[in-house]
Write a protein that holds these residues in place. Structure first.
Motif, short mmCIF file in Angstrom:
data_model
loop_
_atom_site.label_atom_id
_atom_site.label_comp_id
_atom_site.label_asym_id
_atom_site.label_seq_id
_atom_site.Cartn_x
_atom_site.Cartn_y
_atom_site.Cartn_z
N ARG A 48 0.86 -1.16 0.00
CA ARG A 48 0.15 -0.04 0.16
C ARG A 48 0.93 1.17 0.03
O ARG A 48 0.50 2.26 -0.64
CB ARG A 48 -1.12 -0.04 1.21
N ILE A 49 2.10 1.42 0.74
CA ILE A 49 2.69 2.29 0.89
C ILE A 49 3.42 2.65 -0.55
O ILE A 49 3.52 3.60 -1.06
CB ILE A 49 3.98 2.44 1.93
N ARG A 50 3.87 1.50 -1.11
CA ARG A 50 4.58 1.54 -2.45
C ARG A 50 3.68 2.15 -3.49
O ARG A 50 3.87 2.87 -4.18
CB ARG A 50 5.10 0.34 -2.88
N HIS A 51 2.44 1.63 -3.58
CA HIS A 51 1.27 2.09 -4.43
C HIS A 51 1.10 3.41 -4.39
O HIS A 51 1.07 4.19 -5.52
CB HIS A 51 0.21 1.15 -4.19
N GLY A 52 0.85 3.87 -2.92
CA GLY A 52 0.71 5.48 -2.68
C GLY A 52 1.78 6.13 -3.25
O GLY A 52 1.77 7.06 -3.76
N ALA A 53 3.11 5.69 -3.10
CA ALA A 53 4.23 6.66 -3.26
C ALA A 53 4.45 6.58 -4.89
O ALA A 53 4.63 7.70 -5.43
CB ALA A 53 5.68 5.83 -2.75
N LEU A 54 4.03 5.59 -5.59
CA LEU A 54 4.28 5.80 -6.99
C LEU A 54 3.04 6.49 -7.70
O LEU A 54 3.22 6.92 -8.95
CB LEU A 54 4.07 4.11 -7.76
N ASP A 55 1.91 6.52 -6.92
CA ASP A 55 0.84 7.39 -7.47
C ASP A 55 0.92 8.76 -6.91
O ASP A 55 0.01 9.52 -7.35
CB ASP A 55 -0.63 6.67 -6.82
N GLY A 56 1.94 9.11 -6.25
CA GLY A 56 2.09 10.27 -5.62
C GLY A 56 1.29 10.75 -4.57
O GLY A 56 1.16 11.71 -4.07
N GLY A 57 0.54 9.76 -4.11
CA GLY A 57 -0.43 9.91 -2.94
C GLY A 57 0.48 10.03 -1.68
O GLY A 57 1.41 10.05 -1.75
N ILE A 58 -0.48 10.26 -0.72
CA ILE A 58 -0.01 10.20 0.87
C ILE A 58 0.38 8.79 1.19
O ILE A 58 -0.44 7.94 0.83
CB ILE A 58 -0.93 11.07 1.74
N ILE A 59 0.97 8.42 2.38
CA ILE A 59 1.37 7.26 2.92
C ILE A 59 0.01 6.95 3.68
O ILE A 59 -0.49 7.64 4.59
CB ILE A 59 2.57 7.26 3.74
N PRO A 60 -0.73 5.74 3.42
CA PRO A 60 -1.58 5.33 4.03
C PRO A 60 -1.26 4.83 5.60
O PRO A 60 -0.30 4.19 5.88
CB PRO A 60 -1.96 4.06 3.23
N THR A 61 -2.35 4.95 6.26
CA THR A 61 -2.12 4.35 7.63
C THR A 61 -2.71 2.85 7.60
O THR A 61 -3.46 2.47 6.83
CB THR A 61 -3.05 5.37 8.62
N PRO A 62 -2.32 2.27 8.59
CA PRO A 62 -2.59 0.72 8.78
C PRO A 62 -3.88 0.51 9.11
O PRO A 62 -4.69 1.37 9.89
CB PRO A 62 -1.56 0.05 9.40
#
Length: 62
Positions: A48-62
């Motif tokens: 989820r963190i990787r996906h968010g980083a690649l999409d330019g989004g914020i880091i998700p909380t667990p």
């Protein structure tokens, strides 16, 4: 092809460990299951963190 009938198979002796050993094995298996679950949770969070980083989004909380 050779076969073994259920009657013959049912007559074979089966050695089982004593109850304390069986319980120790079961406890170890339970610990391994929990460890696997934690690793899967960590892997999912990492994805989820990787996906968010690649999409330019914020880091998700667990």
């Amino acid at each position: 092809m050779k076969i073994i009938s259920l009657g013959v198979l049912g007559d074979l002796p089966v050695m089982l460990p004593d109850l304390a050993t069986q319980q120790a094995i079961a406890g170890t298996m339970a610990q391994l299951d929990e460890h696997e679950r934690l690793l899967r949770d960590q892997l999912e969070l990492t994805r989820r963190i990787r996906h968010g980083a690649l999409d330019g989004g914020i880091i998700p909380t667990p």
